[in-house]
Design an enzyme around this catalytic site. Sequence first.
Site, PDB file in Angstrom:
ATOM      1  N   ASP A  93       3.742   4.375 -13.890  1.00 37.75           N
ATOM      2  CA  ASP A  93       3.937   3.918 -12.515  1.00 37.75           C
ATOM      3  C   ASP A  93       3.934   2.388 -12.528  1.00 37.75           C
ATOM      4  O   ASP A  93       2.904   1.765 -12.795  1.00 37.75           O
ATOM      5  CB  ASP A  93       2.806   4.462 -11.634  1.00 37.75           C
ATOM      6  CG  ASP A  93       2.990   4.143 -10.156  1.00 37.75           C
ATOM      7  OD1 ASP A  93       3.772   3.228  -9.837  1.00 37.75           O
ATOM      8  OD2 ASP A  93       2.336   4.806  -9.322  1.00 37.75           O
ATOM      9  N   HIS A  94       5.095   1.794 -12.200  1.00 39.14           N
ATOM     10  CA  HIS A  94       5.217   0.338 -12.321  1.00 39.14           C
ATOM     11  C   HIS A  94       4.421  -0.397 -11.245  1.00 39.14           C
ATOM     12  O   HIS A  94       4.266  -1.624 -11.318  1.00 39.14           O
ATOM     13  CB  HIS A  94       6.687  -0.078 -12.256  1.00 39.14           C
ATOM     14  CG  HIS A  94       7.021  -1.236 -13.153  1.00 39.14           C
ATOM     15  ND1 HIS A  94       6.136  -2.263 -13.403  1.00 39.14           N
ATOM     16  CD2 HIS A  94       8.134  -1.539 -13.854  1.00 39.14           C
ATOM     17  CE1 HIS A  94       6.699  -3.144 -14.212  1.00 39.14           C
ATOM     18  NE2 HIS A  94       7.915  -2.724 -14.503  1.00 39.14           N
ATOM     19  N   ARG A  95       3.920   0.304 -10.229  1.00 34.15           N
ATOM     20  CA  ARG A  95       3.022  -0.343  -9.271  1.00 34.15           C
ATOM     21  C   ARG A  95       1.677  -0.650  -9.918  1.00 34.15           C
ATOM     22  O   ARG A  95       1.002  -1.622  -9.557  1.00 34.15           O
ATOM     23  CB  ARG A  95       2.786   0.567  -8.056  1.00 34.15           C
ATOM     24  CG  ARG A  95       4.019   0.896  -7.235  1.00 34.15           C
ATOM     25  CD  ARG A  95       3.672   1.917  -6.159  1.00 34.15           C
ATOM     26  NE  ARG A  95       3.138   3.153  -6.736  1.00 34.15           N
ATOM     27  CZ  ARG A  95       2.675   4.170  -6.012  1.00 34.15           C
ATOM     28  NH1 ARG A  95       2.677   4.092  -4.690  1.00 34.15           N
ATOM     29  NH2 ARG A  95       2.205   5.254  -6.600  1.00 34.15           N
TER      30      ARG A  95
END
Length: 484
Positions: free
Chosen positions: A454-456
């Site tokens: 998850d790039h968040r």
Amino acid sequence: MSATMIKEFRLPDLGEGLTESEILSWKVAVGDTVTLNQVIAEVETAKAVVELPSPFAGTVAALHEQAGSVVEVGKPIVSFEVDDVAAPPPNGTAPSAATAGVAGSDARTSSEPVGTGSPVGAPAKREPNLVGYGAVVEKSGRPARRPRAIGGGIAEGGPAPAAGQPAPVPAPTAPTAAPNEPTAEQERPRSTPPVRKLARDLGIDLELIKGTGPAGLITRSDVQDFAAGSQVQVSAPEVAPASGPAVGVSAERETRTPIKGVRKFTAAAMVQSAFTAPHVTEFLTIDVTPTMELLARLKASREFAGYKLTPLTIAAKAVLIALRRNPTLNSRWDEGAQEIVQFNYVNLGIAAATPRGLTVPNIKDADKMTLLELSTALSELTDTARSGKTSPSDLSGGTISITNIGVFGIDAGTPILNPGEAAIVALGSVRKAPWVHNDELAVRQVMSLSLSFDHRLVDGEQGSRFLADLGAILSDPATVITMV
């Protein structure tokens, strides 16, 4: 002659706000005598197959649902004839208000849990039961609400004051809403606490969702469908779904399977994950010949005799070690609180293909296990999952997952995150391939690793460092000495 009574057993909430279950099979028949906590049925929730124990000791009077039917939580599924153990009133005394209307009869019918001999108007009690009951359901089909205290501590709908006692003076109340103005209770969407939490995590306003559960209850699936962009809003016109084969297509040319149970839950979860978390996938191909050689030595050692050791066992241990150096991959995005939650423990999920669909049970506190303990936990987890006996608690609370696509002969893929997790590792097949080893071309055992995150939560650098550490351990297990 001892008095008997009929007790109805309603389908309980088997965990995490699930709204329905499918009855797979009955273990009893009408006329059978059952004991307390005897298994009476096998049911499948959206997550697992669960054995349902009997909350009563008595005789099966009726089965209200057939095997194969999908039943909403709170609906009666079986009735029992049980002994009425209530003590008779003393001679010369009139029956109390709690027993009025049933005295003088050897049999009575009740749809309330045991222990409902409470004063009229008091909240219904829950029946003691291993699997527990959901909210007590009223005749209207809506969960009963806890009475609110008004005035001098008298609950709305509670018992009237005894004769000869002055009625309490009610406290001033807020002005009554206009006839066309919705009340506060009407404005609040109906849902369960786990569903409201899921909506908060996803940043979704429940006012925008139309509930499909009993009496308009907003279910987990409703929230997940809305997050995926497929939920119809309240103001949108309803369209009847198409059913049956397409026009011009005979039934013999198609096979239709109802979407329910584990497959329905998995589909909704994957859609939610794909459209909520920005996925990034990285790949790394490595020489795992040293790991395979280590695996062969461990299998031949007396310490591991009788244990099931596979490349997955070694890879799982390597993931746990790599997480120590890269803890951001063991975290969760809390949308409601606007916080990143980093876990100080690892519940390692293992994707398992079962006859009922894909499940991801997890090993609790896997980071505290030795290789022997991890091997045992993996064997138990996979055997339980394939038999369909995984409990709902083992399917929730995961922090990072592994999917072993190599067992199907696949080299690499782009796995979708398990909802609520920051990363998932896919293990490819181990193949013999030409490889440059010690500056010479040689035949080595090679594996591809795929990491989705998850790039968040995880930056590209953090994801790359984790994957590099994992690859280094599997390429040369001796490097663990430099990491721990």
